[in-house]
Structure formats: structure tokens, C-alpha cells
Design a protein around this motif. Structure first.
Motif, mmCIF file in Angstrom:
data_model
loop_
_atom_site.group_PDB
_atom_site.id
_atom_site.type_symbol
_atom_site.label_atom_id
_atom_site.label_comp_id
_atom_site.label_asym_id
_atom_site.label_seq_id
_atom_site.Cartn_x
_atom_site.Cartn_y
_atom_site.Cartn_z
ATOM 1 N N MET A 1 24.829 28.386 -18.160
ATOM 2 C CA MET A 1 26.134 28.618 -18.742
ATOM 3 C C MET A 1 26.858 29.678 -17.922
ATOM 4 O O MET A 1 26.299 30.727 -17.632
ATOM 5 C CB MET A 1 25.973 29.082 -20.190
ATOM 6 C CG MET A 1 27.304 29.436 -20.818
ATOM 7 S SD MET A 1 27.221 30.171 -22.459
ATOM 8 C CE MET A 1 26.317 28.994 -23.378
ATOM 9 N N PRO A 2 28.122 29.418 -17.539
ATOM 10 C CA PRO A 2 28.838 30.404 -16.760
ATOM 11 C C PRO A 2 29.160 31.622 -17.618
ATOM 12 O O PRO A 2 29.470 31.503 -18.795
ATOM 13 C CB PRO A 2 30.117 29.679 -16.330
ATOM 14 C CG PRO A 2 30.264 28.544 -17.272
ATOM 15 C CD PRO A 2 28.908 28.220 -17.786
ATOM 16 N N SER A 3 29.091 32.798 -17.009
ATOM 17 C CA SER A 3 29.473 34.000 -17.738
ATOM 18 C C SER A 3 30.980 34.153 -17.668
ATOM 19 O O SER A 3 31.657 33.525 -16.858
ATOM 20 C CB SER A 3 28.781 35.228 -17.146
ATOM 21 O OG SER A 3 29.292 35.491 -15.858
ATOM 22 N N ALA A 4 31.525 35.008 -18.521
ATOM 23 C CA ALA A 4 32.968 35.178 -18.607
ATOM 24 C C ALA A 4 33.562 35.659 -17.286
ATOM 25 O O ALA A 4 34.713 35.383 -16.991
ATOM 26 C CB ALA A 4 33.312 36.148 -19.729
ATOM 27 N N ASP A 5 32.783 36.387 -16.488
ATOM 28 C CA ASP A 5 33.327 36.900 -15.236
ATOM 29 C C ASP A 5 32.836 36.123 -14.008
ATOM 30 O O ASP A 5 33.091 36.524 -12.881
ATOM 31 C CB ASP A 5 33.003 38.380 -15.088
ATOM 32 C CG ASP A 5 31.505 38.661 -15.131
ATOM 33 O OD1 ASP A 5 30.721 37.733 -15.418
ATOM 34 O OD2 ASP A 5 31.115 39.810 -14.886
ATOM 35 N N ALA A 6 32.149 35.008 -14.219
ATOM 36 C CA ALA A 6 31.682 34.195 -13.101
ATOM 37 C C ALA A 6 32.886 33.555 -12.413
ATOM 38 O O ALA A 6 33.815 33.109 -13.070
ATOM 39 C CB ALA A 6 30.723 33.113 -13.587
ATOM 40 N N PRO A 7 32.864 33.535 -11.072
ATOM 41 C CA PRO A 7 34.005 32.948 -10.367
ATOM 42 C C PRO A 7 34.116 31.447 -10.602
ATOM 43 O O PRO A 7 33.121 30.733 -10.629
ATOM 44 C CB PRO A 7 33.711 33.253 -8.897
ATOM 45 C CG PRO A 7 32.246 33.510 -8.825
ATOM 46 C CD PRO A 7 31.830 34.012 -10.181
ATOM 47 N N VAL A 8 35.340 31.011 -10.817
ATOM 48 C CA VAL A 8 35.649 29.601 -10.988
ATOM 49 C C VAL A 8 36.701 29.256 -9.946
ATOM 50 O O VAL A 8 37.675 29.981 -9.772
ATOM 51 C CB VAL A 8 36.166 29.304 -12.406
ATOM 52 C CG1 VAL A 8 36.652 27.876 -12.532
ATOM 53 C CG2 VAL A 8 35.082 29.590 -13.432
ATOM 54 N N THR A 9 36.496 28.159 -9.261
ATOM 55 C CA THR A 9 37.430 27.681 -8.253
ATOM 56 C C THR A 9 37.991 26.349 -8.715
ATOM 57 O O THR A 9 37.249 25.512 -9.231
ATOM 58 C CB THR A 9 36.702 27.484 -6.904
ATOM 59 O OG1 THR A 9 36.065 28.716 -6.551
ATOM 60 C CG2 THR A 9 37.654 27.064 -5.815
#
Length: 178
Positions: A1-9
Motif C-alpha cells: 500500500m502506498p504511503s501518503a508521502d510516497a511519490p506518485v507519477t
């Protein structure tokens, strides 16, 4: 699960992305069948070539995490002259549609939808010289309506009947871009 501050492109989808395009499309139609006009049974048996053509058709975007996993998608489609525009003179050549917005459940609440909508605005202006974005959302889909409202989409007063849910309306929302 991505964390809230994980980079998304956010990237444009091409034919080479056909597998992630297919996987998201099939998932969205199973996860939220009432939110989309297509049905899983209508597309599940497509061939690889058909998925490649669909992925390379109308401009679509995917939000991906740092590992390249697709988290969400949407499609941007120009509204040109045609029967729909002729029926409603309030729709013009500067109108561009946002279609098939979907964020995987595990990525919801992390800004993925926000990033996709911002990227759709940029794409619509750069590629289609859009003046206004339009979309349809079920009157029952409160989370999506809240997302769109945060981004400045407002009801136009136009509605259409949901193609499969009797008595349910799809609300047309618009956002001026210029």
C-alpha cells in the motif's frame, strides 16, 4: 500500500502499457460497476491486440507509484461536432470530456485522484486547447462528487439517465479552464 508521502507519477498511456491499462479497466468494472457505462462482460474477452488499440486510442493517463504499479487512471476525450453537441448547444468545440476516472481502493485518500485530475487539465489544454472540462458522475457517488468539487467542477444542470441503473441520474459537471 502506498504511503501518503510516497511519490506518485502521472504518465500518458500508450500501446506498450496495454497490460496495466487492461488490468485497471477490468478491476474498475468489477470494483465499481455502477460507476462506469461499460460492463466487465463486454470487455473481458478482448484480445491483446484489442487491448493495445484501446490503450493507444483516446488519451489516457495512469498514476503510478515509485515501483511503476498503476494506482489509478482516467481518459481525456475531445468533444467535437456530432450528434451529442448538436443536441446541446451549450457544448462547444472547446469542451473536453474526462472519462473513466478510477483509483484503486488501496490508493484512495492519498491524492492520486487529485494528481490525475490536475494532469488531465494540463493535457486537455496542451493537446486540445480546451476551454472547459466536462464529466459525468452518478448522483449516488458521493466520494467522486467531493473530489470533483474540490477541483472546481460544478453542476451544469444537465443530467442523463444511467444506462443500466433505473431511476439513477448521471450529473454533468464542468470546470472552466480559461
Amino acid at each position: 500500500m502506498p504511503s501518503a508521502d510516497a511519490p506518485v507519477t502521472v504518465i500518458p498511456v500508450s500501446q506498450k502499457d496495454w497490460e496495466s491499462y487492461r488490468d485497471l479497466r477490468l478491476e474498475m468494472l468489477l470494483d465499481a460497476p455502477e460507476a462506469f457505462w461499460s460492463q466487465h462482460s463486454q470487455v473481458v474477452d478482448r484480445t491483446e491486440e484489442q487491448w493495445r488499440q484501446a490503450a493507444g486510442g483516446m488519451p489516457s493517463l495512469q498514476a503510478r507509484d515509485a515501483q511503476g504499479t498503476a494506482l489509478g487512471t482516467l481518459t481525456v476525450a475531445p468533444r467535437g461536432p456530432g450528434p451529442e453537441s448538436e443536441k446541446d448547444p451549450s457544448h462547444g468545440p472547446g469542451d473536453v470530456m474526462v472519462l473513466a476516472v478510477y483509483v484503486r481502493p488501496r490508493a484512495r485518500g492519498r491524492g492520486v485522484g487529485d494528481q490525475l485530475l490536475r494532469a488531465a487539465e494540463q493535457l486537455a489544454v496542451e493537446q486540445f486547447d480546451a476551454q472547459r472540462l466536462l464529466l459525468h458522475v452518478s448522483e449516488l457517488n458521493e466520494p467522486a462528487r467531493a473530489l470533483y468539487a474540490r477541483h472546481g467542477y460544478r453542476p451544469t444542470g444537465q443530467t442523463i439517465d444511467h444506462p443500466r441503473l433505473a431511476g439513477v441520474k448521471e450529473l454533468e459537471l464542468a470546470k472552466p479552464l480559461r
